[in-house]
Scaffold this motif. Structure first.
Motif, PDB file in Angstrom:
ATOM      1  N   TRP A   1      49.824  36.833  -2.312  1.00  0.00           N
ATOM      2  CA  TRP A   1      50.178  38.180  -1.876  1.00  0.00           C
ATOM      3  C   TRP A   1      50.259  38.256  -0.349  1.00  0.00           C
TER       4      TRP A   1
ATOM      5  N   ARG B   1      59.308  42.357  -7.718  1.00  0.00           N
ATOM      6  CA  ARG B   1      58.705  42.788  -6.458  1.00  0.00           C
ATOM      7  C   ARG B   1      58.992  44.258  -6.266  1.00  0.00           C
ATOM      8  N   LYS B   2      58.272  44.831  -5.278  1.00  0.00           N
ATOM      9  CA  LYS B   2      58.584  46.229  -4.979  1.00  0.00           C
ATOM     10  C   LYS B   2      59.495  46.356  -3.761  1.00  0.00           C
ATOM     11  N   VAL B   3      59.793  45.252  -3.100  1.00  0.00           N
ATOM     12  CA  VAL B   3      60.734  45.311  -1.956  1.00  0.00           C
ATOM     13  C   VAL B   3      61.838  44.268  -2.120  1.00  0.00           C
TER      14      VAL B   3
ATOM     15  N   GLN C   1      51.683  44.068 -13.446  1.00  0.00           N
ATOM     16  CA  GLN C   1      52.708  43.221 -12.842  1.00  0.00           C
ATOM     17  C   GLN C   1      53.549  42.612 -13.965  1.00  0.00           C
TER      18      GLN C   1
ATOM     19  N   THR D   1      63.542  38.268  -1.154  1.00  0.00           N
ATOM     20  CA  THR D   1      62.909  38.635   0.111  1.00  0.00           C
ATOM     21  C   THR D   1      63.340  37.845   1.349  1.00  0.00           C
TER      22      THR D   1
ATOM     23  N   TRP E   1      60.643  48.236 -10.137  1.00  0.00           N
ATOM     24  CA  TRP E   1      60.512  46.822  -9.807  1.00  0.00           C
ATOM     25  C   TRP E   1      61.879  46.175  -9.604  1.00  0.00           C
TER      26      TRP E   1
ATOM     27  N   ASP F   1      53.477  42.810   3.749  1.00  0.00           N
ATOM     28  CA  ASP F   1      54.596  43.334   2.952  1.00  0.00           C
ATOM     29  C   ASP F   1      54.102  44.052   1.701  1.00  0.00           C
ATOM     30  N   LYS F   2      52.826  43.870   1.387  1.00  0.00           N
ATOM     31  CA  LYS F   2      52.249  44.435   0.170  1.00  0.00           C
ATOM     32  C   LYS F   2      53.065  44.045  -1.060  1.00  0.00           C
ATOM     33  N   ASN F   3      53.301  42.759  -1.177  1.00  0.00           N
ATOM     34  CA  ASN F   3      54.107  42.260  -2.275  1.00  0.00           C
ATOM     35  C   ASN F   3      53.709  40.846  -2.652  1.00  0.00           C
TER      36      ASN F   3
ATOM     37  N   GLU G   1      62.841  39.217  -8.622  1.00  0.00           N
ATOM     38  CA  GLU G   1      62.735  38.417  -7.390  1.00  0.00           C
ATOM     39  C   GLU G   1      63.670  37.204  -7.411  1.00  0.00           C
TER      40      GLU G   1
END
Ligand SMILES: [Zn+2]
Length: 972
Positions: A181, A496-498, A450, A83, A510, A185-187, A513
């Motif tokens: 969290w 993570r989702k991003v 998760q 990220t 997923w 970013d909702k992550n 990270e």
């Protein structure tokens, strides 16, 4: 001296290094190997001086090992995934002012360039290019043939293999766990995503459900066992509360708690808002004791902490005790309905040795607390909680738990209340507030399904400890931190989702990270060299990475399967497969991993875990260096202080070598080092001076020479420097090495030249000696200041590169005790004479030195011998001396000197005593040889005489006071 052209010097040698490939390393079975890596950079901004330290130490280590005959590999890659890059690019594309200013003002990036780097991949490429240029410009000896980025498609394939392997071993779990969290970013977020690089800590608190009028009043507490001592509930009258349905139950909670509960998988629907004041004076029922207690006001209650309702235990909680005193005082004079306040008295529930029945009262008094906002309340609370938890016993008010330790009672209360539905868990960030790099305040979020890496797996932990126990940790003081981290690590969200990165192979929603895809990449450097050759055999897999089977990685990295079968399966030739496998076996494991001290509890510990999980035991990591940070003129570097200097600008401004030494010279590994432009300037001057002196010595060799005692002294000092520099380098105490070569050895050489004087005498061995001094200086400097060292080496007429020369070996034959002792006598005599001249203000015409008579040497040696054997009775020593007829005949002077000598000998430092015992200096000869020197120094005629001889006149009878190593001085 004109301005020295550092850039020209650097370019010249960097070209020659590239030409002779000093940093390209392939397997060599004839030599031992050394594999050094440093944490690859995140190219989400340029590097600054703060980054220089870790990479420079790694480079020093690599160069040192090369000179010691090791086949040394120091590669570098770039971390694109995760990220940090993604967040930075996002902020830039949102035209975040702070980022734009950092890029344009601090790093000097033209504003017009920014548009082109708003996309994460483009930003990464841009900064990778810049960082790489900087690493070349500062002279890091990196094997760039092995460069890769973690966004390379075959790297992703490698990480998928890594994760499938972990999964097979049972180290991957999926579940519902709380994570730190970012609501924006909702992550999930980890240390690399958090401003200030802080590792989030999550703890559980217990929700205790008090009830009134069919409504739940939940309080959050870390000490559920104190429920027996509750006298009331606190709310903050200035906060907003709500009545809401929580999982189907009516609750009253602070407004902020709604969000907290929703993040933790509770269903919440708000019915109405209630001002805090409306809650005051209601009564609620304790779920365990069934006692009715009132709700009272308190300022210390924070609406975003827990539920915004706090159970009050004034007997054992300092905050509650203090708040109760204050609430009573405030309402003392007001009538209705507060008469019940009088009745509220603390309840004692825990017996604690050394305290009264109300420990909270004792400790509030001890800390001299002034009010609810007094910061000492926090310290008082910590101290009492810890004491009660470890030594407290529940008393009779805590039926049916009386007699239990606090620790056991806590477990029992939680178990009983939870099973009756009166208690639940709430997660909290213990070290809040934490802020995401995107600017949002972090919360605890409970994620369903998760993916985690389970560092809590006991067998795995045991392996990690075993690996650590056998590793070199520099500085050794850090070992405890590693032990603690390995013990403490549990499940850790690994996807993570991003962000950029590798998809989880079995669940492509997923992305793995950044702290999970960067722990075994050191192995990939071996493979990358082959992939970078662009061979056709690999081309098809780059287009279609999924087609590269796990059996390929199993063979290369684990020796599984056979080259024949992998060759058949992949179409890659058996010869290439075997070469890669062989190269991996040659270089792996990593001998030294370099990183900053902030990565001990995460990256570096994960590195140990993962390497032990994948590789054979003989390929587990061998060592870690975790160094401190770089300060700028005593301050932490920060954007707000505007004291960040970009690395490439710093190289251009100060020169590569002054910068390298500048970040090494002021601290050993453990401490933060302090860089300043003034320091860099001093170092510049010293380095230029070394080059100039080397040029003066020139290429011309001198023939054989006969060494004087002074020459032997210089060579003895030189040898001692080699010895201590080697010992320091082996533990990477680089500051010490810088001091030896730039200061100690430099001072010795200056003294040597001062002693010799400006005129060269016939048979003068000075050039012969100085060549040796400078030869060794350039070798010792070679790992630290490689460009300057090469320039010196060449100026002295040496062939080849000093980077390829041998690290000097100490030579015992050069150690010369007599030369060292006689030179230290000359130094002392010079100092004593100067002091007398200063004190008397005399301008001397003639100075006479009288050396001690032979009988004094005889007594002095006896005294040293006695002191070495630590028999130090003064009386018996004097008797012993006087028992020798020859000495007795001297009479009182002998007894007096014996008493003085034994005192000196016992008080002397052990090292000095050892160096002098059994050593008799020919002081007469030494001083006579130094007559020219003294005469030059004092511009006076010099005479030397001996106590007891009448050769030199002694009108003031000075010779009497001469002592060994301390001639008497007579000035006319
Ligand atoms: Zn965020």
């Amino acid at each position: 001296m004109g301005k020295f052209n550092w850039r020209a010097l650097e370019k010249k040698w960097q070209k020659k290094w590239a030409w002779s490939k000093i940093d390209e390393t392939d397997p060599d079975p004839r030599r031992p190997k050394y594999f050094v890596t440093a944490a690859y950079p995140y190219p989400n901004s340029p590097q600054h001086i703060g980054h220089a330290r870790t990479y420079t130490i790694a480079d020093v280590n690599a160069r040192f090992h090369r000179m010691n005959g090791y086949n040394t590999l120091y590669p570098m890659g770039f971390h694109y995934t995760g990220t940090p890059l993604y967040a930075m690019a996002k902020r830039l594309s949102q035209n975040d002012r702070e980022i734009i200013e950092t890029f344009t003002k601090i790093y000097g990036i033209p504003a017009a360039k920014l548009d082109g780097i708003k996309e994460p991949r483009k930003m990464a490429d841009f900064f990778r290019d810049d960082i790489k240029k900087g690493m070349v410009e500062i002279g890091f000896s990196v094997d760039w043939r092995r460069e890769f980025t973690t966004a390379d498609r075959l790297y992703n394939r490698f990480i998928q293999w890594h994760f499938r392997w972990l999964n097979k071993r049972g180290y991957i779990t999926q579940g519902t766990h709380p994570v730190a969290w970012c609501p924006n970013d909702k992550n999930p977020v980890g240390v690399v995503d958090i401003q200030g690089d802080i590792e989030p800590e999550i703890g559980d608190s217990h929700i205790v459900k008090f009830e009134g009028d069919g409504t739940v009043y939940p309080t959050a507490t870390l000490r559920p066992e104190t429920i027996f001592g509750v006298t009331n509930i606190w709310v903050n009258p200035d906060s907003q509360y709500v009545r809401a349905q929580v999982d189907g139950e009516p609750w009253v909670i602070s407004k902020d708690t709604v969000d907290t509960l929703e993040h933790q998988n509770h269903t919440v629907s708000v019915e109405k808002e209630i001002p805090g004041t409306d809650l005051l004076w209601k009564t609620v029922v304790n779920p365990l004791t069934k006692a009715s207690v009132p709700i009272l006001p308190a300022d210390f209650v924070e609406p975003d902490n827990g539920t915004g309702l706090v159970m009050s235990v004034p007997g054992h909680a300092p905050y509650d005790y203090q708040a109760l005193i204050e609430v009573k005082a405030r309402y003392e004079s007001s009538p209705e309905p507060h008469e019940s306040l009088e009745k509220i008295q603390p309840i004692s529930i825990i017996r604690l040795e050394g305290f009264s029945e109300f420990p909270a009262a004792d400790i509030v008094k001890k800390f001299d607390v002034k009010g609810q906002d007094d910061p000492r309340l926090e310290d008082a609370t910590k101290e009492l909680y810890s004491k009660e938890f470890h030594n407290g016993v529940m008393n009779d008010n805590a039926q049916p738990y009386s007699g239990m330790s606090v620790e056991n009672a806590r477990e029992a209360v939680v178990r009983d209340l939870t099973s009756s539905g009166k208690m639940s868990i709430m997660y909290e960030l213990l070290n809040k507030p934490l802020v995401c790099r995107c600017g949002a305040k972090l919360v605890v979020h409970v994620v369903d399904k998760q993916w985690f890496i389970n560092y809590g797996e006991p067998e795995w932990k045991k392996q990690a400890h075993q690996c650590l126990d056998e590793m070199t940790i520099l500085p050794e003081e850090r070992r405890n931190e590693f032990n603690y981290a390995i013990d403490w690590l549990r499940e850790r969200a690994c996807a993570r989702k991003v962000g950029l990165g590798t998809k989880l192979p079995w669940d492509p929603d997923w992305t793995i990270e950044a702290l999970s895809d960067s722990v075994i990449y050191m192995a990939y450097y071996i493979l990358a060299k082959y992939l970078n050759k662009n061979w056709l055999a690999f081309k098809k897999f780059e287009k279609d990475p999924e087609k590269l089977p796990d059996s390929f990685f199993n063979y290369i990295f684990l020796g599984g399967g056979s080259s024949e079968s992998v060759a058949r399966e992949t179409g890659i030739s058996k010869r290439i497969l075997e070469a890669i496998r062989k190269e991996f076996n040659h270089f792996y494991p990593v001998d030294m991993r370099h990183s900053g001290k902030d990565l001990v509890s995460n990256h570096l510990s994960f590195y140990i875990f993962h390497n032990t999980a994948l590789f054979a035991e003989n390929q587990w990591p061998k060592g870690i260096v975790a160094n401190g940070f770089v300060l700028m003129e005593g301050e932490k570097m920060s954007k707000s202080l505007e004291n960040i200097v970009p690395l490439r600008q710093a190289v251009a401004k100060f020169g590569a070598d002054p910068l390298r030494l500048g970040v090494l010279a002021t601290a050993e590994l453990n401490q933060d080092t302090d860089f300043s432009p003034a320091l860099a300037t001093t170092i510049q001057e010293r380095l230029v001076n070394l080059i100039q002196q080397s040029r003066k010595l020139g290429r011309k060799r001198t023939g054989r020479a006969t060494y004087s005692i002074l020459d032997r002294w210089m060579l003895s000092r030189l040898n001692a420097s080699v010895q201590s520099a080697t010992a320091a380098m082996e533990r990477l105490r680089v500051r010490e090495v810088v001091n030896i070569v730039l200061y100690h050895l430099e001072n010795d050489a200056a003294w040597y030249q001062r002693r010799l004087g400006p005129k060269k005498a016939k048979g003068d061995a000075r050039n012969h000696v100085l060549r040796q001094v400078f030869d060794l200086k350039s070798r010792i400097l070679a790992p630290l200041a490689p460009h300057v060292a090469e320039e010196m080496w060449a100026a002295l007429g040496n062939k080849g590169l000093v980077a390829k020369a041998e690290w000097p070996k100490p030579n015992d034959k050069l150690a010369d005790r007599i030369a060292e002792a006689s030179e230290s006598m000359i130094k002392d005599t010079l100092e004593d004479t100067s002091e007398i001249l200063k004190a008397t203000g005399l301008t001397p015409k003639r100075i006479t030195y009288f050396v001690a008579g032979p009988w004094k040497w005889q007594i002095y040696q006896k005294a040293l011998n006695v002191a070495v054997q630590s028999q130090t009775d003064q009386g018996s020593f004097i008797r012993d001396v006087m028992s020798e007829p020859e000495l007795r005949s001297i009479g009182k002077p002998a007894a007096d000197f014996a008493s003085k000598a034994i005192r000196q000998a016992t008080q002397m430092k052990e090292e000095l005593r050892k160096s002098r015992v059994g050593l008799e200096l020919k002081e007469m000869k030494i001083l006579e040889d130094a007559m020219d020197f003294f005469s030059r120094e004092f511009k006076a005629e010099i005479q030397v005489g001996q106590e007891g001889e009448k050769r030199v006149s002694d009108p003031k009878d000075r010779a009497r006071s001469a002592e060994p190593y301390r001639p008497a001085i007579f000035i006319e």
